[in-house]
Design a protein around this motif. Sequence first.
Motif, PDB file in Angstrom:
ATOM      1  N   LEU A  19      11.405   0.279 -21.116  1.00 23.78           N
ATOM      2  CA  LEU A  19      10.372   0.561 -20.118  1.00 23.78           C
ATOM      3  C   LEU A  19       9.913  -0.709 -19.417  1.00 23.78           C
ATOM      4  CD1 LEU A  19       8.261   3.218 -22.068  1.00 23.78           C
ATOM      5  CD2 LEU A  19       9.904   3.636 -20.228  1.00 23.78           C
ATOM      6  N   ASP A  20       9.848  -1.824 -20.167  1.00 23.79           N
ATOM      7  CA  ASP A  20       9.469  -3.099 -19.551  1.00 23.79           C
ATOM      8  C   ASP A  20      10.515  -3.550 -18.529  1.00 23.79           C
ATOM      9  OD1 ASP A  20       7.157  -3.179 -20.985  1.00 23.79           O
ATOM     10  OD2 ASP A  20       7.794  -4.736 -22.400  1.00 23.79           O
ATOM     11  N   TYR A  21      11.794  -3.278 -18.826  1.00 24.64           N
ATOM     12  CA  TYR A  21      12.838  -3.625 -17.860  1.00 24.64           C
ATOM     13  C   TYR A  21      12.657  -2.824 -16.568  1.00 24.64           C
ATOM     14  CZ  TYR A  21      17.254  -3.582 -15.380  1.00 24.64           C
ATOM     15  OH  TYR A  21      18.199  -3.643 -14.380  1.00 24.64           O
ATOM     16  N   LEU A  22      12.451  -1.529 -16.704  1.00 28.50           N
ATOM     17  CA  LEU A  22      12.304  -0.691 -15.510  1.00 28.50           C
ATOM     18  C   LEU A  22      11.070  -1.064 -14.689  1.00 28.50           C
ATOM     19  CD1 LEU A  22      13.310   2.926 -16.640  1.00 28.50           C
ATOM     20  CD2 LEU A  22      14.674   1.200 -15.457  1.00 28.50           C
ATOM     21  N   SER A  23      10.027  -1.512 -15.362  1.00 24.06           N
ATOM     22  CA  SER A  23       8.816  -1.907 -14.634  1.00 24.06           C
ATOM     23  C   SER A  23       8.895  -3.354 -14.158  1.00 24.06           C
ATOM     24  CB  SER A  23       7.584  -1.716 -15.524  1.00 24.06           C
ATOM     25  OG  SER A  23       7.631  -2.568 -16.653  1.00 24.06           O
ATOM     26  N   GLU A  24      10.054  -3.993 -14.390  1.00 27.77           N
ATOM     27  CA  GLU A  24      10.323  -5.369 -13.949  1.00 27.77           C
ATOM     28  C   GLU A  24       9.284  -6.360 -14.476  1.00 27.77           C
ATOM     29  OE1 GLU A  24      11.964  -5.824  -9.901  1.00 27.77           O
ATOM     30  OE2 GLU A  24      11.459  -3.700  -9.638  1.00 27.77           O
ATOM     31  N   LYS A  25       9.006  -6.255 -15.757  1.00 22.42           N
ATOM     32  CA  LYS A  25       8.092  -7.197 -16.385  1.00 22.42           C
ATOM     33  C   LYS A  25       8.616  -8.614 -16.194  1.00 22.42           C
ATOM     34  CE  LYS A  25       5.381  -7.774 -20.580  1.00 22.42           C
ATOM     35  NZ  LYS A  25       5.093  -7.271 -21.949  1.00 22.42           N
ATOM     36  N   LYS A  26       7.744  -9.499 -15.762  1.00 23.32           N
ATOM     37  CA  LYS A  26       8.193 -10.828 -15.327  1.00 23.32           C
ATOM     38  C   LYS A  26       8.887 -11.614 -16.437  1.00 23.32           C
ATOM     39  CE  LYS A  26       3.738 -13.164 -16.121  1.00 23.32           C
ATOM     40  NZ  LYS A  26       2.673 -13.974 -15.488  1.00 23.32           N
ATOM     41  N   GLU A  27       8.505 -11.392 -17.699  1.00 21.69           N
ATOM     42  CA  GLU A  27       9.122 -12.121 -18.807  1.00 21.69           C
ATOM     43  C   GLU A  27      10.604 -11.817 -18.949  1.00 21.69           C
ATOM     44  OE1 GLU A  27       4.751 -11.934 -19.750  1.00 21.69           O
ATOM     45  OE2 GLU A  27       6.274 -10.589 -18.933  1.00 21.69           O
ATOM     46  N   LEU A  28      11.043 -10.658 -18.433  1.00 19.49           N
ATOM     47  CA  LEU A  28      12.452 -10.269 -18.553  1.00 19.49           C
ATOM     48  C   LEU A  28      13.298 -10.699 -17.358  1.00 19.49           C
ATOM     49  CD1 LEU A  28      12.139  -6.677 -20.092  1.00 19.49           C
ATOM     50  CD2 LEU A  28      12.957  -8.746 -21.218  1.00 19.49           C
ATOM     51  N   ARG A  29      12.686 -11.202 -16.321  1.00 24.85           N
ATOM     52  CA  ARG A  29      13.430 -11.550 -15.106  1.00 24.85           C
ATOM     53  C   ARG A  29      14.563 -12.548 -15.331  1.00 24.85           C
ATOM     54  NH1 ARG A  29      15.173 -10.056 -11.902  1.00 24.85           N
ATOM     55  NH2 ARG A  29      14.728 -11.021  -9.908  1.00 24.85           N
ATOM     56  N   PRO A  30      14.448 -13.509 -16.251  1.00 26.27           N
ATOM     57  CA  PRO A  30      15.567 -14.443 -16.446  1.00 26.27           C
ATOM     58  C   PRO A  30      16.820 -13.806 -17.049  1.00 26.27           C
ATOM     59  CG  PRO A  30      13.501 -15.378 -17.287  1.00 26.27           C
ATOM     60  CD  PRO A  30      13.249 -13.926 -17.016  1.00 26.27           C
ATOM     61  N   PHE A  31      16.699 -12.565 -17.521  1.00 25.16           N
ATOM     62  CA  PHE A  31      17.803 -11.958 -18.246  1.00 25.16           C
ATOM     63  C   PHE A  31      18.653 -11.014 -17.394  1.00 25.16           C
ATOM     64  CE2 PHE A  31      14.503 -13.159 -21.223  1.00 25.16           C
ATOM     65  CZ  PHE A  31      15.219 -13.876 -22.171  1.00 25.16           C
ATOM     66  N   TYR A  32      18.371 -10.929 -16.107  1.00 27.77           N
ATOM     67  CA  TYR A  32      19.221 -10.143 -15.209  1.00 27.77           C
ATOM     68  C   TYR A  32      19.124 -10.740 -13.809  1.00 27.77           C
ATOM     69  CZ  TYR A  32      14.811  -7.696 -14.007  1.00 27.77           C
ATOM     70  OH  TYR A  32      13.537  -7.377 -13.613  1.00 27.77           O
ATOM     71  N   THR A  33      19.987 -10.285 -12.925  1.00 29.82           N
ATOM     72  CA  THR A  33      20.074 -10.876 -11.591  1.00 29.82           C
ATOM     73  C   THR A  33      19.393 -10.035 -10.518  1.00 29.82           C
ATOM     74  OG1 THR A  33      22.194 -11.868 -12.203  1.00 29.82           O
ATOM     75  CG2 THR A  33      21.671 -11.804  -9.855  1.00 29.82           C
ATOM     76  N   HIS A  34      19.614  -8.712 -10.558  1.00 29.81           N
ATOM     77  CA  HIS A  34      19.164  -7.841  -9.470  1.00 29.81           C
ATOM     78  C   HIS A  34      18.186  -6.779  -9.975  1.00 29.81           C
ATOM     79  CE1 HIS A  34      22.423  -9.612  -7.142  1.00 29.81           C
ATOM     80  NE2 HIS A  34      23.232  -9.332  -8.139  1.00 29.81           N
ATOM     81  N   SER A  35      17.096  -6.586  -9.257  1.00 29.89           N
ATOM     82  CA  SER A  35      16.150  -5.526  -9.594  1.00 29.89           C
ATOM     83  C   SER A  35      16.806  -4.166  -9.383  1.00 29.89           C
ATOM     84  CB  SER A  35      14.900  -5.624  -8.712  1.00 29.89           C
ATOM     85  OG  SER A  35      14.227  -6.841  -8.942  1.00 29.89           O
ATOM     86  N   PRO A  36      16.503  -3.205 -10.238  1.00 31.95           N
ATOM     87  CA  PRO A  36      17.135  -1.880 -10.123  1.00 31.95           C
ATOM     88  C   PRO A  36      16.557  -1.056  -8.971  1.00 31.95           C
ATOM     89  CG  PRO A  36      15.558  -1.904 -11.928  1.00 31.95           C
ATOM     90  CD  PRO A  36      15.618  -3.304 -11.405  1.00 31.95           C
ATOM     91  N   LYS A  37      16.921  -1.455  -7.747  1.00 30.76           N
ATOM     92  CA  LYS A  37      16.432  -0.783  -6.541  1.00 30.76           C
ATOM     93  C   LYS A  37      17.576  -0.642  -5.541  1.00 30.76           C
ATOM     94  CE  LYS A  37      11.828  -2.935  -6.908  1.00 30.76           C
ATOM     95  NZ  LYS A  37      10.883  -3.900  -6.267  1.00 30.76           N
TER      96      LYS A  37
END
Length: 521
Positions: A19-37
């Motif tokens: 759920l944190d990934y889907l809500s684009e929690k800032k702490e997880l941003r370094p672990f992927y490249t593109h937002s799911p949009k």
Amino acid sequence: MKIHCVELHQTGQFSRFFLDYLSEKKELRPFYTHSPKLESFKDVIEQKTFSHEKRKVLVEALNGQYANREVSHAVSANIESLASDRTFTVTTGHQLNLFTGPLYFIYKIVSTINLAKKLAETYPDYKFVPVYWMATEDHDFDEINYFKLDGKKYQWNSDQTGAVGNFELDKGFKEFLKTVSFAPEVFLEAYNSSMTLSEAVRKYVNSLFGEEGLVVVDGDDVALKREFTEVILSDLFEHKPFEKATEATGKLEELGYSSQIFPREINFFYLGKGIRERIEKMESGFGVVNTELRFTDEEISTLVEQHPERFSPNVVLRPLYQEVILPNLAYLGGPAEVVYWLQLKGVFDQYEVPFPMLLPRNFALLLSEKVQRKMKQLNWGVEDLFVDEEHWKKTFVKSEASMDIELTKQREIISTLFDMKGKEAGHLEKSLENAFQAGKVRSLKIIDQMARKLRKAEERRLHTQIARACCIQESVKPGGSPQERVVNMMQFYLSNPDLISELLDCFDPLDFRMMVLAHES
């Protein structure tokens, strides 16, 4: 179908990590490249590099895999289009479950097909091919050798070993097939006309989705594996994937997220006839566990160059392998899949392979007419489907009870009486106050016993409504697990052959909510 959508966090079925990934929690941003949009795909397309030479290898390999098979025009056209640098794939993957296994197998593929369609509408200058990655090299036979229908488990037992895609549909399988004679012809024809499990799965997936242009990819292919030799050698001798994945795993754990996968120093299996066993570094050279196979450094290097097909990536490197051999933009998976990819971005960076967009497949709950009737009798809305059963029962019985079954006032009266008289008695003798307190505890226990008896009596009086709720819950969460992770598609497909086309009409791959789908009579 009627569609009702429920926010994922309201269902109680998903981890905080997901759920944190889907809500684009800032702490997880370094672990992927593109937002799911949807709008993020512009950057994904621009950053995806895939050479003409790789495209040629891919097209030739796919034509080989589809040779001597009936192929729809849509599939054939999609394969040939992959030779163009303006064609990209969107991919999902899954094991070779019997008769598709749980419903979410179908949901994954439908989501992927619909994503390709949505991208084609949004970015008309490009072509997008939906791909199903067939996990033929997997060796966890016990995970795929059954399906559940109407509460019954149908299972194929076999003593074959190694990669399940190579399992022969032998005499034992033919006997098993007799127990499922009710299955739709699309499955029976696929299994009866195939020599191996992978052949049968390709056939029924093609029959179900070929007209939608879905391309089935089998990574167990010598030409495709040859594209991965650099990574194989690096993993064997330098252990870079282990280093990068372990680093990311540690950082995620520091943030309070649990690991989904566990990297090893060597992330390849040795693949042979009847064998898929881990390769390990030994004091001198390499060995294959549970076998007598041993290799010097030089021998294993030569083996990689001459027979790359004998090296099968584990869960840490399969995603990288997929992205090396496909012009892929996005991977669609379940909650656990999406978050384990977050442990792997450093591995992709190490080999300068673009990290794809990670999207969850669509989530759905199918309601039969029987369940809908029971919901109407209980005056339930769709949100009630996700309430804990025991919590609902307690709340319902309390609200419908003919009296206060918790004996709240009686507890207060008794408690007050013992406290008051205990204090009075304490003036006579200090120990008497303690005696009154002990008496209060015994009395409240008796009240609790009576309250439980009252609750049970009310439950018996309300047994019809409670039975309806239990029936609904067993459909929604059979055995306590979400429907889509347990029930086979035939539960609905046998009575509704239009199920897949209806799902194609309903699913929006960029709508991250639970869809409750009620079939209309």
